[in-house]
Design an enzyme around this catalytic site. Structure first.
Site, PDB file in Angstrom:
ATOM      1  N   LYS A   1       0.841  -1.200   0.000  1.00  0.00           N
ATOM      2  CA  LYS A   1       0.000   0.000   0.000  1.00  0.00           C
ATOM      3  C   LYS A   1       0.880   1.256   0.000  1.00  0.00           C
ATOM      4  O   LYS A   1       2.103   1.175   0.236  1.00  0.00           O
ATOM      5  CB  LYS A   1      -0.924  -0.045   1.225  1.00  0.00           C
TER       6      LYS A   1
ATOM      7  N   TYR B   1     -12.001  -3.074  -2.771  1.00  0.00           N
ATOM      8  CA  TYR B   1     -12.528  -3.302  -1.416  1.00  0.00           C
ATOM      9  C   TYR B   1     -14.053  -3.398  -1.402  1.00  0.00           C
ATOM     10  O   TYR B   1     -14.682  -3.067  -0.404  1.00  0.00           O
ATOM     11  CB  TYR B   1     -12.050  -2.184  -0.489  1.00  0.00           C
TER      12      TYR B   1
ATOM     13  N   ASN C   1      -1.430  -0.334   7.602  1.00  0.00           N
ATOM     14  CA  ASN C   1      -0.832  -1.663   7.827  1.00  0.00           C
ATOM     15  C   ASN C   1      -0.061  -2.192   6.614  1.00  0.00           C
ATOM     16  O   ASN C   1       0.208  -3.379   6.507  1.00  0.00           O
ATOM     17  CB  ASN C   1      -1.891  -2.652   8.338  1.00  0.00           C
TER      18      ASN C   1
ATOM     19  N   HIS D   1      -1.492  -5.596   1.520  1.00  0.00           N
ATOM     20  CA  HIS D   1      -2.736  -6.339   1.299  1.00  0.00           C
ATOM     21  C   HIS D   1      -2.403  -7.731   0.767  1.00  0.00           C
ATOM     22  O   HIS D   1      -1.476  -7.886  -0.025  1.00  0.00           O
ATOM     23  CB  HIS D   1      -3.611  -5.625   0.257  1.00  0.00           C
TER      24      HIS D   1
ATOM     25  N   GLU E   1      -9.179 -10.742  -7.473  1.00  0.00           N
ATOM     26  CA  GLU E   1      -8.254  -9.613  -7.318  1.00  0.00           C
ATOM     27  C   GLU E   1      -7.172  -9.634  -8.405  1.00  0.00           C
ATOM     28  O   GLU E   1      -6.806  -8.586  -8.943  1.00  0.00           O
ATOM     29  CB  GLU E   1      -7.637  -9.624  -5.916  1.00  0.00           C
TER      30      GLU E   1
HETATM   31  P1  IDP Z   1      -7.005  -7.537   5.658  1.00  0.00           P
HETATM   32  O1  IDP Z   1      -6.266  -6.454   4.911  1.00  0.00           O
HETATM   33  O2  IDP Z   1      -6.168  -8.113   6.757  1.00  0.00           O
HETATM   34  O3  IDP Z   1      -7.576  -8.594   4.731  1.00  0.00           O
HETATM   35  P2  IDP Z   1      -9.739  -6.508   5.916  1.00  0.00           P
HETATM   36  O4  IDP Z   1     -10.676  -6.812   7.026  1.00  0.00           O
HETATM   37  O5  IDP Z   1     -10.001  -7.103   4.572  1.00  0.00           O
HETATM   38  O6  IDP Z   1      -8.256  -6.847   6.424  1.00  0.00           O
HETATM   39  O7  IDP Z   1      -9.709  -4.918   5.779  1.00  0.00           O
HETATM   40  C1  IDP Z   1      -9.079  -4.317   4.677  1.00  0.00           C
HETATM   41  C2  IDP Z   1      -8.260  -3.152   5.176  1.00  0.00           C
HETATM   42  O8  IDP Z   1      -9.115  -2.188   5.775  1.00  0.00           O
HETATM   43  C3  IDP Z   1      -7.243  -3.488   6.272  1.00  0.00           C
HETATM   44  O9  IDP Z   1      -6.028  -4.005   5.778  1.00  0.00           O
HETATM   45  C4  IDP Z   1      -7.046  -2.144   6.917  1.00  0.00           C
HETATM   46  O10 IDP Z   1      -6.131  -1.347   6.176  1.00  0.00           O
HETATM   47  C5  IDP Z   1      -8.427  -1.524   6.810  1.00  0.00           C
HETATM   48  N1  IDP Z   1      -9.164  -1.716   8.054  1.00  0.00           N
HETATM   49  C6  IDP Z   1      -9.700  -2.863   8.527  1.00  0.00           C
HETATM   50  N2  IDP Z   1     -10.301  -2.677   9.709  1.00  0.00           N
HETATM   51  C7  IDP Z   1     -10.143  -1.362   9.987  1.00  0.00           C
HETATM   52  C8  IDP Z   1     -10.558  -0.530  11.093  1.00  0.00           C
HETATM   53  O11 IDP Z   1     -11.179  -0.976  12.053  1.00  0.00           O
HETATM   54  N3  IDP Z   1     -10.194   0.784  11.007  1.00  0.00           N
HETATM   55  C9  IDP Z   1      -9.503   1.297   9.962  1.00  0.00           C
HETATM   56  N4  IDP Z   1      -9.100   0.560   8.925  1.00  0.00           N
HETATM   57  C10 IDP Z   1      -9.424  -0.738   8.932  1.00  0.00           C
HETATM   58 MG    MG Z   2      -9.092  -8.444   3.319  1.00  0.00          MG
END
Ligand code: IDP
Ligand code: MG
Length: 162
Positions: A20, A60, A123, A126, A137
């Site tokens: 990212k 997303y 984080n 992805h 994807e």
């Molecule tokens: P993942 O990336 O581990 O698969 P997902 O639940 O698919 O996690 O969520 C996609 C992205 O959305 C996460 O990587 C993170 O950047 C963001 N995200 C998920 N939960 C939160 C939250 O509670 N607050 C802010 N951003 C979030």
């Molecule tokens: Mg995800």
């Protein structure tokens, strides 16, 4: 002879991995690629691009109802992203292990997010969460001709003959 063994690509799966904008800006491209590469997975597609917000929303699409959806799509489209396809046995689920839990506060040390990130909204990486998502994807981010089919030089040392 071990050196002559055949490794059959049929069991190899593919996953979509993206660094990212925060990972790119923080100079973590090589660090992240290196972790997948050293594990023994094979890079078969890579490009750098800044996705549009509309594209981020497509990527997303399953999170549209979440309160952070808009901010997440703004962020993904805020700068260059490294989009990749990695190949290998178990690469979809093990890729998720290399990445670590979604919230870096909960990611184990030794994982990419555990070692290199602090908050969930930044984080850095992805990874597809299952076979169906991986297929969708990869199709969203790559044209078939952008993916390369080749035998890695060390494959016979990474896999057993089958
Ligand atoms: P993942 O990336 O581990 O698969 P997902 O639940 O698919 O996690 O969520 C996609 C992205 O959305 C996460 O990587 C993170 O950047 C963001 N995200 C998920 N939960 C939160 C939250 O509670 N607050 C802010 N951003 C979030
Ligand atoms: Mg995800």
């Amino acid at each position: 002879m071990l050196q002559d063994q055949e490794v059959h690509a049929a069991e190899f799966e593919h996953t979509f991995i993206a660094i990212k904008p925060d990972g790119v800006q923080r100079g973590l491209i090589a660090e992240i690629i290196s972790r997948f590469e050293r594990k023994g997975f094979k890079l078969v597609g890579i490009k750098i691009l800044t996705p549009s917000k509309e594209f981020a929303q497509k990527h997303y699409h399953d999170l549209t109802e979440r309160p952070f959806f808009n901010g997440l799509c703004e962020f993904l489209s805020s700068g260059p992203v490294i989009a990749m396809v990695w190949e290998g046995q178990g690469v979809i689920s093990y890729g998720r292990k290399l990445i670590g839990a979604t919230d870096p506060q909960k990611s184990e040390p030794g994982t990419i997010r555990g070692d290199l990130a602090v908050v969930v909204g930044r984080n850095i990486i992805h990874g597809s969460d299952g076979p169906e998502t991986a297929k969708n994807e990869i199709n969203l981010w790559f044209k078939p001709e952008e993916l390369v089919n080749y035998t890695g030089n060390s494959e016979k040392w990474i896999y057993e003959a089958n």
